[in-house]
Motif scaffolding. Structure first.
Motif, PDB file in Angstrom:
ATOM      1  N   TRP A   1      12.581  -0.238   6.497  1.00 51.03           N
ATOM      2  CA  TRP A   1      12.671   0.813   5.459  1.00 51.03           C
ATOM      3  C   TRP A   1      12.255   2.189   5.979  1.00 51.03           C
ATOM      4  O   TRP A   1      12.101   3.115   5.187  1.00 51.03           O
TER       5      TRP A   1
ATOM      6  N   SER B   1       6.533   3.373   8.341  1.00 51.41           N
ATOM      7  CA  SER B   1       6.165   4.763   8.664  1.00 51.41           C
ATOM      8  C   SER B   1       7.029   5.409   9.745  1.00 51.41           C
ATOM      9  O   SER B   1       7.655   4.744  10.564  1.00 51.41           O
ATOM     10  N   ASN B   2       7.026   6.730   9.714  1.00 52.95           N
ATOM     11  CA  ASN B   2       7.637   7.576  10.745  1.00 52.95           C
ATOM     12  C   ASN B   2       6.632   8.636  11.140  1.00 52.95           C
ATOM     13  O   ASN B   2       5.778   9.024  10.328  1.00 52.95           O
TER      14      ASN B   2
ATOM     15  N   LEU C   1       1.768   7.879   8.548  1.00 46.61           N
ATOM     16  CA  LEU C   1       1.315   7.319   9.837  1.00 46.61           C
ATOM     17  C   LEU C   1      -0.138   7.692  10.137  1.00 46.61           C
ATOM     18  O   LEU C   1      -0.896   6.896  10.680  1.00 46.61           O
TER      19      LEU C   1
ATOM     20  N   SER D   1       3.234   1.456   3.224  1.00 47.19           N
ATOM     21  CA  SER D   1       4.133   2.580   2.990  1.00 47.19           C
ATOM     22  C   SER D   1       3.305   3.837   2.780  1.00 47.19           C
ATOM     23  O   SER D   1       3.342   4.485   1.736  1.00 47.19           O
TER      24      SER D   1
ATOM     25  N   GLY E   1       4.224   6.208  -3.076  1.00 41.07           N
ATOM     26  CA  GLY E   1       4.902   7.493  -2.928  1.00 41.07           C
ATOM     27  C   GLY E   1       6.411   7.328  -2.973  1.00 41.07           C
ATOM     28  O   GLY E   1       6.936   6.402  -3.597  1.00 41.07           O
TER      29      GLY E   1
ATOM     30  N   SER F   1      -4.356   5.264  -2.632  1.00 41.31           N
ATOM     31  CA  SER F   1      -5.696   5.541  -2.091  1.00 41.31           C
ATOM     32  C   SER F   1      -6.683   5.932  -3.182  1.00 41.31           C
ATOM     33  O   SER F   1      -7.882   5.967  -2.950  1.00 41.31           O
TER      34      SER F   1
ATOM     35  N   LEU G   1       0.858  -1.191   0.000  1.00 41.11           N
ATOM     36  CA  LEU G   1       0.000   0.000   0.000  1.00 41.11           C
ATOM     37  C   LEU G   1       0.888   1.231   0.000  1.00 41.11           C
ATOM     38  O   LEU G   1       1.709   1.409   0.910  1.00 41.11           O
ATOM     39  N   GLY G   2       0.718   2.072  -1.014  1.00 34.52           N
ATOM     40  CA  GLY G   2       1.503   3.304  -1.108  1.00 34.52           C
ATOM     41  C   GLY G   2       2.448   3.243  -2.292  1.00 34.52           C
ATOM     42  O   GLY G   2       3.220   2.282  -2.448  1.00 34.52           O
TER      43      GLY G   2
ATOM     44  N   ILE H   1      -6.838   2.051   7.093  1.00 29.32           N
ATOM     45  CA  ILE H   1      -6.716   0.713   6.499  1.00 29.32           C
ATOM     46  C   ILE H   1      -6.786  -0.392   7.568  1.00 29.32           C
ATOM     47  O   ILE H   1      -6.720  -1.576   7.242  1.00 29.32           O
TER      48      ILE H   1
ATOM     49  N   GLY I   1      16.400   7.317   3.508  1.00 25.68           N
ATOM     50  CA  GLY I   1      15.763   8.345   2.685  1.00 25.68           C
ATOM     51  C   GLY I   1      15.347   7.763   1.340  1.00 25.68           C
ATOM     52  O   GLY I   1      15.968   6.820   0.833  1.00 25.68           O
ATOM     53  N   SER I   2      14.323   8.353   0.762  1.00 28.72           N
ATOM     54  CA  SER I   2      13.792   7.799  -0.485  1.00 28.72           C
ATOM     55  C   SER I   2      14.826   7.841  -1.614  1.00 28.72           C
ATOM     56  O   SER I   2      14.890   6.914  -2.428  1.00 28.72           O
TER      57      SER I   2
ATOM     58  N   THR J   1      -7.098  -1.265  -2.968  1.00 29.91           N
ATOM     59  CA  THR J   1      -6.536  -1.489  -1.630  1.00 29.91           C
ATOM     60  C   THR J   1      -6.976  -2.844  -1.075  1.00 29.91           C
ATOM     61  O   THR J   1      -6.183  -3.587  -0.507  1.00 29.91           O
TER      62      THR J   1
HETATM   63  N1  LIG Z   1      10.051   9.878   2.058  1.00 30.75           N
HETATM   64  C1  LIG Z   1      11.002   9.251   2.696  1.00 30.75           C
HETATM   65  O1  LIG Z   1      12.217   9.493   2.443  1.00 30.75           O
HETATM   66  C2  LIG Z   1      10.684   8.209   3.726  1.00 30.75           C
HETATM   67  C3  LIG Z   1      11.712   7.407   4.204  1.00 30.75           C
HETATM   68  C4  LIG Z   1      11.434   6.375   5.072  1.00 30.75           C
HETATM   69  C5  LIG Z   1      10.145   6.188   5.523  1.00 30.75           C
HETATM   70  N2  LIG Z   1       9.148   7.016   5.103  1.00 30.75           N
HETATM   71  C6  LIG Z   1       7.810   6.791   5.674  1.00 30.75           C
HETATM   72  O2  LIG Z   1       7.125   5.903   4.802  1.00 30.75           O
HETATM   73  C7  LIG Z   1       5.733   6.293   4.713  1.00 30.75           C
HETATM   74  C8  LIG Z   1       5.447   6.675   3.263  1.00 30.75           C
HETATM   75  O3  LIG Z   1       6.269   7.782   2.955  1.00 30.75           O
HETATM   76  P1  LIG Z   1       6.351   8.426   1.497  1.00 30.75           P
HETATM   77  O4  LIG Z   1       7.321   9.527   1.601  1.00 30.75           O
HETATM   78  O5  LIG Z   1       6.532   7.342   0.498  1.00 30.75           O
HETATM   79  O6  LIG Z   1       4.859   9.030   1.391  1.00 30.75           O
HETATM   80  P2  LIG Z   1       4.161   9.745   0.164  1.00 30.75           P
HETATM   81  O7  LIG Z   1       5.148  10.044  -0.895  1.00 30.75           O
HETATM   82  O8  LIG Z   1       3.330  10.849   0.730  1.00 30.75           O
HETATM   83  O9  LIG Z   1       3.167   8.612  -0.389  1.00 30.75           O
HETATM   84  C9  LIG Z   1       2.150   8.104   0.418  1.00 30.75           C
HETATM   85  C10 LIG Z   1       1.429   7.024  -0.354  1.00 30.75           C
HETATM   86  O10 LIG Z   1       0.457   6.450   0.532  1.00 30.75           O
HETATM   87  C11 LIG Z   1      -0.736   6.235  -0.222  1.00 30.75           C
HETATM   88  N3  LIG Z   1      -1.882   6.123   0.681  1.00 30.75           N
HETATM   89  C12 LIG Z   1      -2.309   6.992   1.617  1.00 30.75           C
HETATM   90  N4  LIG Z   1      -3.402   6.510   2.235  1.00 30.75           N
HETATM   91  C13 LIG Z   1      -3.662   5.309   1.671  1.00 30.75           C
HETATM   92  C14 LIG Z   1      -4.669   4.325   1.850  1.00 30.75           C
HETATM   93  N5  LIG Z   1      -5.620   4.491   2.772  1.00 30.75           N
HETATM   94  N6  LIG Z   1      -4.636   3.220   1.082  1.00 30.75           N
HETATM   95  C15 LIG Z   1      -3.680   3.051   0.131  1.00 30.75           C
HETATM   96  N7  LIG Z   1      -2.683   3.936  -0.078  1.00 30.75           N
HETATM   97  C16 LIG Z   1      -2.688   5.058   0.670  1.00 30.75           C
HETATM   98  C17 LIG Z   1      -0.805   7.450  -1.117  1.00 30.75           C
HETATM   99  O11 LIG Z   1      -1.703   7.231  -2.161  1.00 30.75           O
HETATM  100  P3  LIG Z   1      -2.458   8.479  -2.883  1.00 30.75           P
HETATM  101  O12 LIG Z   1      -1.374   9.327  -3.478  1.00 30.75           O
HETATM  102  O13 LIG Z   1      -3.344   7.828  -3.880  1.00 30.75           O
HETATM  103  O14 LIG Z   1      -3.207   9.184  -1.773  1.00 30.75           O
HETATM  104  C18 LIG Z   1       0.653   7.521  -1.579  1.00 30.75           C
HETATM  105  O15 LIG Z   1       0.880   6.634  -2.656  1.00 30.75           O
HETATM  106  C19 LIG Z   1       5.571   7.487   5.660  1.00 30.75           C
HETATM  107  O16 LIG Z   1       5.091   7.061   6.907  1.00 30.75           O
HETATM  108  C20 LIG Z   1       6.965   8.049   5.785  1.00 30.75           C
HETATM  109  O17 LIG Z   1       7.182   8.715   7.016  1.00 30.75           O
HETATM  110  C21 LIG Z   1       9.381   8.007   4.178  1.00 30.75           C
END
Ligand SMILES: NC(=O)c1ccc[n+]([C@@H]2O[C@H](COP(=O)([O-])OP(=O)(O)OC[C@H]3O[C@@H](n4cnc5c(N)ncnc54)[C@H](OP(=O)(O)O)[C@@H]3O)[C@@H](O)[C@H]2O)c1
Length: 248
Positions: free
Chosen positions: A125, A90-91, A67, A64, A9, A31, A6-7, A73, A129-130, A51
């Protein structure tokens, strides 16, 4: 393995690409619906689904998502068999997730997530960083391969998660229980600092729980000043230099 993600991003998209390229049968959902998923993510065989479908007939689920979307979900996750391995990336970032009082009061983030879901999880994970995940992965055995911590309370969850981490180009370090996973939260020395396996134990030992939120928020403030918003992620070099300066 059969994996539902899931996710799509910053983190989810790379997990989809790497795990399907490693030969896993991956279903992925966001989502907004399968038609909104970038076809480039599906080039190694992953399937875009709803989903509900992503959480059906899979052995592993990777969450993913932010939080603050976990509660949405939870009803679907509650339908999974007990043996399904649920891995959370998540963080907690209050600027994004709003204030969650239990975590502000010191509850370990992954323990909070496990409570929301009402089941065991693994945490992985979250501490890379991404841009590093997308660009710095290497085959197992490569010298100086980046490593990340994995926390879990069930041995099978831990072993499967660590093997999947390796499939995404990183070494996995067994960081113990969820209760101890505050040592890999934002603001910790191991968090997004691109360490090797040999460097991780000392970094986990050096974590100081009371200092994590301040260091997390300092890094966010500098990134927002430099990048202009809260959603653009830093590149793999500047981001690591910044976080090392603050967290280590
Ligand atoms: N960015 C980083 O460098 C990084 C590093 C490590 C960990 N994290 C953690 O990993 C998690 C994801 O981070 P991200 O940066 O990848 O986030 P992001 O770019 O904002 O992407 C979030 C994803 O979650 C999806 N989503 C949200 N609600 C959902 C639901 N109910 N069902 C299915 N999908 C859903 C979104 O879909 P839609 O776009 O369709 O809404 C989007 O694809 C966070 O908790 C973050 O703190 C991030």
């Amino acid at each position: 393995m059969k994996i539902g993600i899931l996710g799509t991003g910053h983190i989810g998209k790379t997990l989809v690409i790497r795990l399907s390229a490693a030969g896993h049968e991956v279903k992925v959902a966001n989502s907004r619906g399968p038609e909104t998923i970038d076809p480039k993510l599906l080039s190694a065989g992953a399937r875009a689904v709803t989903t509900e479908d992503a959480l059906t007939d899979v052995e592993v689920v990777i969450l993913s998502i932010p939080l603050n979307r976990i509660a949405e979900i939870a009803p679907l996750v509650a339908r999974l068999p007990d043996e399904t391995v649920v891995i959370d990336t998540s963080n907690y970032y209050p600027f994004r997730d709003s204030k969650i009082q239990a975590i502000e009061d010191g509850k370990v983030e992954s323990v909070w997530v496990a409570e929301q879901l009402g089941r065991p999880i693994a945490k992985a994970w979250n501490a890379i960083g991404s841009a590093s995940l997308a660009k710095k992965g290497k085959p197992a055995g490569t010298p100086d391969r980046i490593a990340i911590p994995v926390a879990a309370d069930r041995e099978r969850d831990r072993q499967i998660t660590m093997a999947l981490v390796s499939d995404t180009g990183l070494d996995a370090f067994d960081a113990g229980s969820l209760a101890a996973s505050w040592r890999q939260q934002a603001g910790a020395p191991v968090y997004c600092t691109d360490l090797t396996l040999a460097e991780i134990p000392a970094a986990l030992d050096a974590a100081e729980k009371d200092r994590l939120p301040k260091r997390r928020d300092l890094a966010v403030a500098v990134m927002q000043e430099r990048l202009g918003d809260g959603t653009t992620n830093p590149d793999e070099d500047w981001g690591v230099r910044l976080v090392r300066a603050i967290n280590m």
